[in-house]
Design a protein around this motif. Structure first.
Motif, PDB file in Angstrom:
ATOM      1  N   CYS A 149       0.818  -1.215   0.000  1.00 41.94           N
ATOM      2  CA  CYS A 149       0.000   0.000   0.000  1.00 41.94           C
ATOM      3  C   CYS A 149       0.852   1.265   0.000  1.00 41.94           C
ATOM      4  O   CYS A 149       0.368   2.350  -0.303  1.00 41.94           O
ATOM      5  CB  CYS A 149      -0.944  -0.004   1.208  1.00 41.94           C
ATOM      6  N   SER A 159      -2.753  -2.352   4.096  1.00 42.39           N
ATOM      7  CA  SER A 159      -3.659  -1.477   4.829  1.00 42.39           C
ATOM      8  C   SER A 159      -4.431  -2.298   5.845  1.00 42.39           C
ATOM      9  O   SER A 159      -4.815  -3.440   5.578  1.00 42.39           O
ATOM     10  CB  SER A 159      -4.642  -0.790   3.873  1.00 42.39           C
ATOM     11  N   CYS A 165      -2.467   2.587   5.967  1.00 41.25           N
ATOM     12  CA  CYS A 165      -1.358   1.838   5.379  1.00 41.25           C
ATOM     13  C   CYS A 165      -0.350   1.490   6.467  1.00 41.25           C
ATOM     14  O   CYS A 165       0.186   2.369   7.148  1.00 41.25           O
ATOM     15  CB  CYS A 165      -0.701   2.651   4.279  1.00 41.25           C
TER      16      CYS A 165
END
Length: 449
Positions: A149, A159, A165
């Motif tokens: 992410c 995430s 994230c």
């Protein structure tokens, strides 16, 4: 004679690991359109006595450019075509080559000879080539790497359930419950909700309504087809199996409230639902799961919504023509007794918020003193008025003596507390409290069966 014993301990010196220098700049993207990769490097700073640095000297990042023009040759196909009509396998025969995706190593340039049943491997594909058609993963250095992410290939960063994230779910709350009760009830219906899943294993039908009263699924005398639906800023997938099992799933986050309801065909055996909420968002309470009405506001103790105050119109009246005039206040002992005896709900409530929904007005009310209720009441309720004229005039923050009825429509898709425009709604005072308690003595007693 004295002996002196000298002991020498032999040990191994611990070598300090080397340290990395700073990352260099990112290189240009490997592609001129579509997806590609960019790389940056760093040097290991160490002396001869130190151990090598631990870690990777290179880091790859996804770079996404504008889409390639229509008709462009795919990246892997372009690499295969570079070997068209060139001598291969030590024979004078010339071939044309297209990608072959059945080979074991997806990051090798495996190309099929057109018109023949063999393929040839021309080494590795270029960095930034898709591992396979439709895959989000890319080949770098002969390895198939997933994009984290953070945009870094092979980082493994994901995430969490709240969309953070690299987060560890610290900033979000998981809600998993089983709803059992009457035909209607609140299920996940909060803005900013993520990873929603609702499952019903009965012949009943799940129905979904947006905050403005619009049905998305299974309302207004129609049953929706299974499939994807765009709602509340996310894509919801509705499935229904032949045995009647239904499910609603949406990744979120939602950007408005969604109200999940049940169209009853048989006894409700239980509806399982789960979702995630950011911890900063008002959290649902188990106490607000009324088995009667939909949709319900937040649980007791949560702060009232931050909505701008609404000033009632000075001369409101709901008329069949849609025009508003003066309100018709309910006064007098006989009116009080009649409304009290005919109402399903009589309670003292404080108006927390007002919202216009279509041609109706919805008030959020904090129930303070219940005098009469034929059906369960919770600490906070939605009170509906079938007009937008402000009749009866209820001021936000004011406390009122309210007499309302339970309203269930013919389709059994609405089940709520309804206050008619000529209903009994008067400011609460100690005198009003005394008069309404006296009215209770004048209602006819139910006859025994």
């Amino acid at each position: 004679m004295a002996w002196l014993s000298l002991g020498c301990s032999v040990g191994t010196a611990q070598l300090a690991p080397g340290a990395w220098g700073p990352w260099g700049p990112w290189t240009p993207c490997s592609s001129s359109c579509g997806d590609g990769v960019t790389v940056r490097t760093r040097r290991c700073l160490r002396s001869t006595e130190e151990e090598p640095c631990t870690g990777d000297p290179r880091q790859y990042r996804l770079c996404q450019l504008q889409g390639c023009p229509s008709g462009s040759v795919p990246f892997r196909a372009m690499q295969c075509s570079l070997y068209d009509n060139k001598p291969v396998l030590g024979t004078p025969v010339r071939y044309r080559w297209v990608p072959f995706h059945g080979a074991p190593n997806v990051c090798d340039l495996n190309c099929l000879a057109m018109g023949h049943n063999f393929y040839y491997t021309f080494g590795r594909v270029l960095d930034g080539t898709r591992c396979s058609p439709g895959s989000p993963d890319l080949c770098v250095g002969g390895r198939c790497l997933s994009v984290g992410c953070d945009g870094i290939l092979g980082s493994g960063t994901r995430s969490d359930a709240c969309g953070q994230c690299g987060g560890g779910h610290e900033m979000c709350l998981f809600v998993h419950r089983l709803f059992q009760g009457c035909p209607f009830g609140p299920c996940p219906g909060s803005a900013l909700t993520l990873n929603i899943k609702v499952t019903d294993k009965s012949r009943n039908y799940l129905a979904l309504m947006t905050s403005d009263g619009r049905y998305v699924l299974n309302g207004d005398w129609s049953i929706a087809w299974p499939g994807p639906y765009e709602v509340a800023g996310t894509q919801l997938r509705y499935t229904r199996a032949p045995n009647g099992t239904e499910s609603l799933e949406a990744p979120g986050p939602t950007d408005e409230d969604l109200h999940v309801m049940v169209l009853l065909q048989e006894h409700n055996p239980g509806i399982e639902y789960e979702f995630w909420l950011p911890r900063r968002h008002p959290q649902p309470s188990r106490g607000d799961a009324s088995p009667l009405r939909q949709p319900q506001p937040r649980g007791a103790g949560s702060p009232p919504p931050q909505e701008p105050p609404v000033t009632p119109a000075p001369v409101p009246l709901f008329a069949p023509t849609g025009r508003c005039g003066r309100c018709r206040p309910t006064k007098g002992r006989s009116q009080r007794i009649r409304h009290f005896c005919q109402s399903d709900f009589v309670f003292q409530g404080r108006i927390l918020a007002r919202r216009l929904v279509g041609q109706e007005t919805r008030y959020e009310v904090e129930v303070q003193t219940p005098y009469r209720h034929r059906f369960p009441l919770v600490r906070r309720e939605y009170l509906w008025v079938p007009n937008t004229c402000g009749c009866p005039p209820l001021r936000q923050g004011g406390q009122y003596l309210l007499m309302a009825r339970r309203h269930v429509n013919y389709e059994h898709t609405l089940n709520r507390i309804l206050l008619q425009d000529d209903g009994y709604a008067r400011p609460w005072t100690p005198r009003e409290d005394r008069l309404v308690r006296e009215a209770a003595r004048h209602c006819p007693q139910p006859q025994p069966p």
